[in-house]
Design a protein around this motif. Sequence first.
Motif, PDB file in Angstrom:
ATOM      1  N   ARG A 155       0.831  -1.214   0.000  1.00 17.81           N
ATOM      2  CA  ARG A 155       0.000   0.000   0.000  1.00 17.81           C
ATOM      3  C   ARG A 155       0.860   1.256   0.000  1.00 17.81           C
ATOM      4  O   ARG A 155       0.560   2.241  -0.675  1.00 17.81           O
ATOM      5  N   ALA A 156       1.955   1.235   0.764  1.00 21.04           N
ATOM      6  CA  ALA A 156       2.850   2.388   0.809  1.00 21.04           C
ATOM      7  C   ALA A 156       3.518   2.603  -0.553  1.00 21.04           C
ATOM      8  O   ALA A 156       3.678   3.745  -1.007  1.00 21.04           O
ATOM      9  N   LYS A 157       3.905   1.504  -1.217  1.00 22.49           N
ATOM     10  CA  LYS A 157       4.492   1.622  -2.551  1.00 22.49           C
ATOM     11  C   LYS A 157       3.503   2.269  -3.518  1.00 22.49           C
ATOM     12  O   LYS A 157       3.867   3.179  -4.267  1.00 22.49           O
ATOM     13  N   ALA A 170      11.185   1.845  -8.184  1.00 20.62           N
ATOM     14  CA  ALA A 170      11.664   3.102  -7.599  1.00 20.62           C
ATOM     15  C   ALA A 170      10.963   3.390  -6.270  1.00 20.62           C
ATOM     16  O   ALA A 170      11.597   3.851  -5.312  1.00 20.62           O
ATOM     17  N   ALA A 171       9.683   3.093  -6.202  1.00 17.21           N
ATOM     18  CA  ALA A 171       8.929   3.300  -4.958  1.00 17.21           C
ATOM     19  C   ALA A 171       9.466   2.390  -3.854  1.00 17.21           C
ATOM     20  O   ALA A 171       9.627   2.812  -2.708  1.00 17.21           O
ATOM     21  N   TYR A 172       9.788   1.144  -4.221  1.00 19.37           N
ATOM     22  CA  TYR A 172      10.332   0.205  -3.240  1.00 19.37           C
ATOM     23  C   TYR A 172      11.710   0.675  -2.757  1.00 19.37           C
ATOM     24  O   TYR A 172      12.008   0.627  -1.567  1.00 19.37           O
ATOM     25  N   ARG A 173      12.548   1.136  -3.706  1.00 14.79           N
ATOM     26  CA  ARG A 173      13.878   1.639  -3.333  1.00 14.79           C
ATOM     27  C   ARG A 173      13.756   2.839  -2.389  1.00 14.79           C
ATOM     28  O   ARG A 173      14.525   2.968  -1.440  1.00 14.79           O
ATOM     29  N   GLN A 174      12.783   3.696  -2.652  1.00 13.53           N
ATOM     30  CA  GLN A 174      12.547   4.870  -1.799  1.00 13.53           C
ATOM     31  C   GLN A 174      12.209   4.428  -0.374  1.00 13.53           C
ATOM     32  O   GLN A 174      12.733   4.964   0.608  1.00 13.53           O
ATOM     33  N   LEU A 175      11.339   3.419  -0.250  1.00 13.30           N
ATOM     34  CA  LEU A 175      10.970   2.886   1.070  1.00 13.30           C
ATOM     35  C   LEU A 175      12.186   2.281   1.775  1.00 13.30           C
ATOM     36  O   LEU A 175      12.408   2.510   2.959  1.00 13.30           O
ATOM     37  N   ARG A 176      12.959   1.511   1.031  1.00 13.20           N
ATOM     38  CA  ARG A 176      14.146   0.870   1.629  1.00 13.20           C
ATOM     39  C   ARG A 176      15.155   1.897   2.099  1.00 13.20           C
ATOM     40  O   ARG A 176      15.737   1.773   3.179  1.00 13.20           O
ATOM     41  N   MET A 180      16.412   2.298   5.914  1.00 17.30           N
ATOM     42  CA  MET A 180      17.827   2.179   6.284  1.00 17.30           C
ATOM     43  C   MET A 180      18.323   3.445   6.966  1.00 17.30           C
ATOM     44  O   MET A 180      19.032   3.373   7.972  1.00 17.30           O
ATOM     45  N   SER A 181      17.922   4.608   6.457  1.00 19.60           N
ATOM     46  CA  SER A 181      18.407   5.852   7.049  1.00 19.60           C
ATOM     47  C   SER A 181      17.834   6.080   8.447  1.00 19.60           C
ATOM     48  O   SER A 181      18.489   6.658   9.311  1.00 19.60           O
TER      49      SER A 181
END
Length: 197
Positions: A155-157, A170-176, A180-181
């Motif tokens: 849902r967040a993606k 790209a949406a998944y990479r943004q979440l990851r 991580m940060s």
Amino acid sequence: MKSKNMEPSLKILLVSQSRKRLNALLDALAACPEGHHVVGRLDQAIDLPRWVDELAPDIVVMDTDSPSRDTLEQVCVTTQQSPRPIVMFTQDDRREAMQSAVQAGVTCYIADGLKAERVQSILQLAQAQFEQTNALRLELQRTRQELQEHKLVERAKLQLMKQLGLNEDAAYRQLRKEAMSRRLRLAEVARVLLKRG
């Protein structure tokens, strides 16, 4: 001194309305070479969850002519709040009674009477069955949690894809990257993102 092959002693909570059968249970437990310790004796199952919580037995051994609805309700609440093996000795060999008891959380339902020489093996069987059932229950909980977390991430993606015009990768990479940060799990970042809208 115990040999290395002996099973460890158990803390046992006994529940029996019959003084005669309670004494028979006590005698059977006393005959076990493991030296089990009876931490409590109740003449009925009222407040069983409270007693189990307070006394922290390893196993509950119950004796009843026939498991009443009230007794089974107490067993059910105990199983939900403080799961542990429950052995029920009973005179009621009806299939319906057995099914109701097992559904309530009874681990071993023994309808053919109390035989002292079988008590130790029954306790061991109850522990083994309980451990197997508990492992399955924990695995099911873990799987359900993972499924819920996966749905949150999906849902967040979708939300990121709509808001920022990103593709799925790209949406998944943004979440990851965010997870991580912030040193959070992916599902936690997804939950925060979805709350923000």
